[in-house]
Motif scaffolding. Structure first.
Motif, PDB file in Angstrom:
ATOM      1  N   GLY A 136       0.796  -1.224   0.000  1.00 42.89           N
ATOM      2  CA  GLY A 136       0.000   0.000   0.000  1.00 42.89           C
ATOM      3  C   GLY A 136       0.826   1.269   0.000  1.00 42.89           C
ATOM      4  O   GLY A 136       0.320   2.360   0.275  1.00 42.89           O
ATOM      5  N   VAL A 137       2.095   1.153  -0.325  1.00 42.91           N
ATOM      6  CA  VAL A 137       2.989   2.313  -0.365  1.00 42.91           C
ATOM      7  C   VAL A 137       2.926   2.936  -1.763  1.00 42.91           C
ATOM      8  O   VAL A 137       2.994   2.208  -2.760  1.00 42.91           O
ATOM      9  N   PRO A 138       2.811   4.270  -1.867  1.00 47.39           N
ATOM     10  CA  PRO A 138       2.792   4.914  -3.186  1.00 47.39           C
ATOM     11  C   PRO A 138       4.069   4.614  -3.979  1.00 47.39           C
ATOM     12  O   PRO A 138       5.165   4.561  -3.413  1.00 47.39           O
ATOM     13  N   LEU A 139       3.902   4.424  -5.278  1.00 45.28           N
ATOM     14  CA  LEU A 139       5.024   4.108  -6.165  1.00 45.28           C
ATOM     15  C   LEU A 139       5.154   5.175  -7.234  1.00 45.28           C
ATOM     16  O   LEU A 139       4.169   5.556  -7.871  1.00 45.28           O
ATOM     17  N   TYR A 140       6.376   5.644  -7.420  1.00 45.63           N
ATOM     18  CA  TYR A 140       6.696   6.583  -8.493  1.00 45.63           C
ATOM     19  C   TYR A 140       7.584   5.868  -9.486  1.00 45.63           C
ATOM     20  O   TYR A 140       8.599   5.294  -9.113  1.00 45.63           O
ATOM     21  N   GLN A 141       7.192   5.884 -10.761  1.00 43.34           N
ATOM     22  CA  GLN A 141       7.962   5.198 -11.795  1.00 43.34           C
ATOM     23  C   GLN A 141       8.682   6.218 -12.667  1.00 43.34           C
ATOM     24  O   GLN A 141       8.093   7.207 -13.106  1.00 43.34           O
ATOM     25  N   THR A 142       9.960   5.957 -12.913  1.00 39.40           N
ATOM     26  CA  THR A 142      10.742   6.806 -13.820  1.00 39.40           C
ATOM     27  C   THR A 142      10.720   6.157 -15.197  1.00 39.40           C
ATOM     28  O   THR A 142      11.733   5.662 -15.679  1.00 39.40           O
ATOM     29  N   THR A 143       9.550   6.178 -15.810  1.00 42.88           N
ATOM     30  CA  THR A 143       9.351   5.444 -17.054  1.00 42.88           C
ATOM     31  C   THR A 143       8.938   6.323 -18.223  1.00 42.88           C
ATOM     32  O   THR A 143       8.910   5.861 -19.352  1.00 42.88           O
ATOM     33  N   VAL A 144       8.609   7.583 -17.971  1.00 46.00           N
ATOM     34  CA  VAL A 144       8.077   8.456 -19.010  1.00 46.00           C
ATOM     35  C   VAL A 144       8.941   9.704 -19.132  1.00 46.00           C
ATOM     36  O   VAL A 144       9.327  10.307 -18.129  1.00 46.00           O
ATOM     37  N   PHE A 145       9.240  10.081 -20.369  1.00 52.18           N
ATOM     38  CA  PHE A 145      10.018  11.277 -20.648  1.00 52.18           C
ATOM     39  C   PHE A 145       9.363  12.480 -19.967  1.00 52.18           C
ATOM     40  O   PHE A 145       8.142  12.572 -19.958  1.00 52.18           O
ATOM     41  N   PRO A 146      10.072  13.396 -19.387  1.00 54.03           N
ATOM     42  CA  PRO A 146      11.523  13.550 -19.344  1.00 54.03           C
ATOM     43  C   PRO A 146      12.181  12.868 -18.150  1.00 54.03           C
ATOM     44  O   PRO A 146      13.392  12.981 -17.971  1.00 54.03           O
TER      45      PRO A 146
END
Length: 185
Positions: A136-146
């Motif tokens: 249940g921890v928020p996830l940030y993905q570095t998958t989209v430009f920029p």
């Protein structure tokens, strides 16, 4: 293969950076648990579980929790502080493909970051999504430009004071980005 590989993106995760300041959890900071993938090297994994569960939670990514429990029991390992995440995976190297912990506002809220894994292993690449959903921890993905970034946890060390260390591999694997852009991400 990697040139045509498409990193999985989870719609429930954010591809935008957090709005508040963040810092990456230092290598030396206290943990509430660890994450392992149950596949090869099971005798070593059993030893890790035996000792780690005395200190905190052990999250085990596996395809069948009963098989893991039976193996632990046969080695005299109790089932204390264990959490099983049934999810597909490709390899044991969760340090490389697992999520990274960050804190917003210096230390008040834990969140996870998921880079594009630097190997074309889609099931490994999705483990951070499964783990974030499980906890249940928020996830940030570095998958989209920029803010897209190819990286591996085995090539990242941090001091918790805003300094990150990586080899030049991170530059080689992100040829469209400058070192300053990578540092900003």
């Amino acid at each position: 293969i990697y040139k045509t590989y498409i990193h999985p993106v989870d719609e429930r995760s954010s591809v935008l950076p957090p709005v508040s300041p963040v810092r990456t959890m230092a290598e030396w900071e206290e943990l509430s648990g660890i994450l392992i993938t149950w596949t090869s090297h099971q005798a070593i994994l059993r030893q890790i579980v035996a000792h780690a569960q005395k200190e905190g939670l052990v999250y085990i990514v596996c395809s069948d929790s009963n098989t893991v429990k039976n193996y632990l029991t046969s080695g005299g390992v109790p089932h204390t502080n264990l959490k099983f995440i049934i999810a597909p995976f490709n390899s044991i190297w969760v340090r490389d493909y697992g999520p990274w912990t960050i804190y917003t506002n210096d230390a008040d809220s834990i969140k996870f970051v998921d880079w594009k894994y630097n190997r074309p292993r889609p099931n490994d690449d999705n483990v951070p999504v499964h783990f974030a959903n499980f906890t249940g921890v928020p996830l940030y993905q570095t998958t989209v430009f920029p803010n897209d970034l190819i990286h591996t946890g085995g090539n990242f060390m941090v001091d918790g004071q805003g300094t990150g260390f990586s080899s030049k591999l991170v530059l080689n694997e992100n040829p469209g980005k400058t070192e300053a852009q990578i540092d900003t991400i």
